[in-house]
Design a protein around this motif. Structure first.
Motif, PDB file in Angstrom:
ATOM      1  N   ASP A   1     -23.025  17.719  36.479  1.00 43.36           N
ATOM      2  CA  ASP A   1     -21.287  17.475  36.260  1.00 43.36           C
ATOM      3  C   ASP A   1     -21.323  16.086  36.925  1.00 43.36           C
ATOM      4  N   ARG A   2     -20.043  15.293  36.762  1.00 39.36           N
ATOM      5  CA  ARG A   2     -19.786  14.247  37.470  1.00 39.36           C
ATOM      6  C   ARG A   2     -18.588  14.447  38.233  1.00 39.36           C
ATOM      7  N   PRO A   3     -17.876  13.708  39.419  1.00 41.59           N
ATOM      8  CA  PRO A   3     -17.129  13.726  40.357  1.00 41.59           C
ATOM      9  C   PRO A   3     -15.859  13.279  39.341  1.00 41.59           C
ATOM     10  N   TRP A   4     -16.434  12.468  38.035  1.00 38.56           N
ATOM     11  CA  TRP A   4     -14.490  11.610  37.058  1.00 38.56           C
ATOM     12  C   TRP A   4     -14.916  12.669  36.373  1.00 38.56           C
ATOM     13  N   GLU A   5     -15.119  13.702  36.089  1.00 44.41           N
ATOM     14  CA  GLU A   5     -14.900  14.364  35.070  1.00 44.41           C
ATOM     15  C   GLU A   5     -14.296  15.401  35.463  1.00 44.41           C
ATOM     16  N   LEU A   6     -13.338  15.824  34.281  1.00 40.80           N
ATOM     17  CA  LEU A   6     -12.069  16.777  34.610  1.00 40.80           C
ATOM     18  C   LEU A   6     -12.554  18.259  34.137  1.00 40.80           C
ATOM     19  N   GLY A   7     -13.273  18.124  33.939  1.00 40.79           N
ATOM     20  CA  GLY A   7     -14.196  19.559  34.400  1.00 40.79           C
ATOM     21  C   GLY A   7     -13.193  20.861  32.627  1.00 40.79           C
ATOM     22  N   PRO A   8     -13.847  21.998  33.181  1.00 39.95           N
ATOM     23  CA  PRO A   8     -13.519  22.911  32.362  1.00 39.95           C
ATOM     24  C   PRO A   8     -11.904  23.720  32.387  1.00 39.95           C
ATOM     25  N   ASP A   9     -11.517  22.764  33.129  1.00 35.62           N
ATOM     26  CA  ASP A   9      -9.932  24.260  33.202  1.00 35.62           C
ATOM     27  C   ASP A   9      -8.766  22.305  33.378  1.00 35.62           C
ATOM     28  N   GLY A  10     -10.037  20.546  33.372  1.00 35.06           N
ATOM     29  CA  GLY A  10      -8.484  20.003  32.549  1.00 35.06           C
ATOM     30  C   GLY A  10      -8.043  20.265  31.544  1.00 35.06           C
ATOM     31  N   ALA A  11      -7.548  19.069  30.973  1.00 32.12           N
ATOM     32  CA  ALA A  11      -6.743  18.802  29.938  1.00 32.12           C
ATOM     33  C   ALA A  11      -7.425  18.719  28.871  1.00 32.12           C
ATOM     34  N   HIS A  12      -7.328  18.960  27.628  1.00 28.35           N
ATOM     35  CA  HIS A  12      -7.542  18.472  26.229  1.00 28.35           C
ATOM     36  C   HIS A  12      -9.319  18.353  25.950  1.00 28.35           C
ATOM     37  N   GLY A  13      -9.814  20.167  27.041  1.00 27.72           N
ATOM     38  CA  GLY A  13     -11.611  20.549  26.512  1.00 27.72           C
ATOM     39  C   GLY A  13     -11.338  21.237  25.482  1.00 27.72           C
ATOM     40  N   MET A  14     -12.327  21.373  24.892  1.00 25.65           N
ATOM     41  CA  MET A  14     -12.526  22.085  23.917  1.00 25.65           C
ATOM     42  C   MET A  14     -13.395  23.675  24.009  1.00 25.65           C
ATOM     43  N   THR A  15     -12.958  24.722  23.879  1.00 33.77           N
ATOM     44  CA  THR A  15     -13.933  25.934  23.876  1.00 33.77           C
ATOM     45  C   THR A  15     -15.103  26.006  23.044  1.00 33.77           C
ATOM     46  N   ALA A  16     -16.240  26.651  23.656  1.00 37.42           N
ATOM     47  CA  ALA A  16     -17.674  27.278  22.606  1.00 37.42           C
ATOM     48  C   ALA A  16     -16.817  27.050  21.663  1.00 37.42           C
ATOM     49  N   GLN A  17     -15.794  27.642  20.600  1.00 37.56           N
ATOM     50  CA  GLN A  17     -15.819  27.406  19.349  1.00 37.56           C
ATOM     51  C   GLN A  17     -15.572  27.129  18.935  1.00 37.56           C
ATOM     52  N   GLU A  18     -14.570  26.419  19.417  1.00 41.20           N
ATOM     53  CA  GLU A  18     -14.531  25.058  18.983  1.00 41.20           C
ATOM     54  C   GLU A  18     -15.207  24.022  18.589  1.00 41.20           C
ATOM     55  N   ARG A  19     -16.584  24.237  19.597  1.00 42.44           N
ATOM     56  CA  ARG A  19     -17.167  23.085  19.223  1.00 42.44           C
ATOM     57  C   ARG A  19     -18.458  23.883  18.775  1.00 42.44           C
ATOM     58  N   ASP A  20     -18.538  24.607  18.468  1.00 40.39           N
ATOM     59  CA  ASP A  20     -19.636  25.537  17.060  1.00 40.39           C
ATOM     60  C   ASP A  20     -19.106  24.610  16.276  1.00 40.39           C
TER      61      ASP A  20
END
Length: 442
Positions: free
Chosen positions: A205-224
């Motif tokens: 992970d990078r400091p500038w990333e929004l992380g798992p709780d940030g907006a517009h992240g995809m779930t594991a099911q959506e990525r699959d």
């Protein structure tokens, strides 16, 4: 300070050499060519146009390209992705890069995510004990080498500075893990010191990333779901995709199975099932004997299960597979709790002698002819004492018994193509019977 000397211009070639010697990043080197404008805003239209061009050049990646959520970031050297399918773009980089090259960057970044470089990087890092910034850069370089060897061309321009295996004197067509094991830093690596494709490339992970709780992240099911759609498109029109993408699509539909764990689980299930390792004993009379005066009834006692391993030694089984079979025999002996509980029956068209397992190196795997494992089943079941479980290690090119044996059966099946008989192209081997638990090996 000598101001005259400070004002003396430096030749471009000499300046580039000085930059490399001083370890300057690519972003700093570019700043000499064009002044850094802190007020530069992200050209969204330019990025969208580049994404559209990338989708036209690689239509089978369109679903993934349009699934990425774009985020403006001034901390990213160029463009990068996180594991949650966000794409971070530097306004300065976008401003300086032609649309044609930006299309190549789009494809490059989404390739990291489709090929699960973040998950694979974490696994190989644990295996090799990699940690720290240097290991992170090595992993990013290895991931780039896997992508860049065949992703460009045919309407997709290779971006300036895109790292290829040949640049590092490495062969093309390998996987990230293979590059990571072989690659070491050398003077050619200085030009790659600016690489940072985000956690989507190396799992950190990078400091500038929004992380798992940030907006517009995809779930594991959506990525699959996105990966499945892309793989489906590649398999539907395989002639449009390079060999690397075709291999990826096949693995997306048929991921490699942890066959050793599956075979071990099948073995544990077989030897621990009801009836396995159970026998009557007069050493301790049954409690029901009290109800039958003058009659001694045996009691049911559990003993270590006995296992017979039938190994296919026909000519269609390779030496490597026989070696793998011996390793599995040793693992089976540990699973049942003793080597004296395991017997081994080498078999091609006829069963060889039944061997009690002492050590795997001492088992003669005789054979090399045709295959008929019915003889192996017969020899295993005639052995004394009779086995509770029969394990068969074979390539499946054999007739099977017409009726199930009076014990559990586990089949370790060496992977084979559907049919490969040159004399009979319509030939298909018999499938293992339904009464056997089958695990594909390899």
């Amino acid at each position: 300070m000598n101001t005259a000397a400070a004002a003396t211009p430096v030749a471009p070639d000499r300046q580039n050499a000085l930059d490399r010697e001083n370890g300057l990043s690519r972003e700093n080197a570019l700043s000499r060519e064009k002044p850094l404008n802190r007020e530069t805003v992200l050209d969204w239209e330019k990025l969208y146009a580049a994404r559209l061009q990338a989708a036209r050049a690689r239509p089978y990646l369109a679903t993934a390209l349009f699934a990425l959520h774009l985020v403006e970031s001034r901390q990213v050297p160029t463009m990068a992705v996180d594991r949650y399918w966000r794409c971070y773009a530097s306004p300065v980089f976008v401003d300086r890069t032609p649309v044609e090259e930006l299309a190549g960057v789009w494809v490059h970044e989404v390739s990291h995510l489709l090929r699960d470089h973040h998950g694979r990087s974490e696994r190989i890092a644990r295996e090799l004990g990699l940690e720290g910034p240097a290991a992170q850069l090595r992993t990013n370089i290895a991931a780039d080498c896997e992508i860049n060897d065949d992703v460009y061309g045919d309407g997709l321009v290779r971006p300036a500075g895109a790292l290829r295996p040949g640049t590092l004197l490495l062969p093309e067509g390998l996987l990230m893990e293979e590059y990571l094991r072989d690659y070491r830093f050398h003077p050619r690596s200085l030009e790659a010191a600016w690489l940072d494709c985000g956690s989507g490339a190396d799992g950190t992970d990078r400091p500038w990333e929004l992380g798992p709780d940030g907006a517009h992240g995809m779930t594991a099911q959506e990525r699959d779901a996105v990966r499945f759609r892309v793989a489906e498109g590649i398999r539907g029109r395989p002639g449009d995709a390079p060999a690397g993408w075709q291999r990826w699509a096949e693995e997306a539909f048929h991921p490699p199975q942890p066959w050793r764990q599956l075979l071990g689980a099948a073995m544990r299930s077989a030897v621990s099932g009801p009836g396995a390792g159970e026998d009557y004993s007069y050493g301790r009379p049954a409690r029901r004997s009290a109800g039958v005066p003058g009659v001694l009834l045996p009691s049911l006692r559990r003993r270590p299960p006995r296992v017979a391993v039938v190994i296919d030694t026909s000519g269609s089984v390779s030496d490597d597979e026989l070696g793998s079979a011996l390793l599995e025999v040793a693992a089976i002996s540990r699973a049942v709790g003793g080597r004296d509980q395991v017997t081994v029956v080498p078999c091609d068209a006829a069963a060889q002698a039944v061997h009690t397992l002492c050590r795997t190196a001492g088992i003669p795997l005789l054979g090399g002819g045709g295959t008929d494992l019915r003889a192996g089943f017969g020899a295993a079941l005639r052995s004394t004492p009779r086995p509770d479980v029969v394990v068969v290690l074979t390539d499946g090119q054999t007739p099977w018994p017409s009726s199930p044996p009076p014990c559990r059966t586990v089949v370790g099946l060496f992977a084979r193509p559907a049919g490969y008989d040159e004399d009979d192209p319509d030939y298909r081997p018999e499938s293992p019977p339904e009464w056997a638990r089958v695990v594909t090996i390899g």
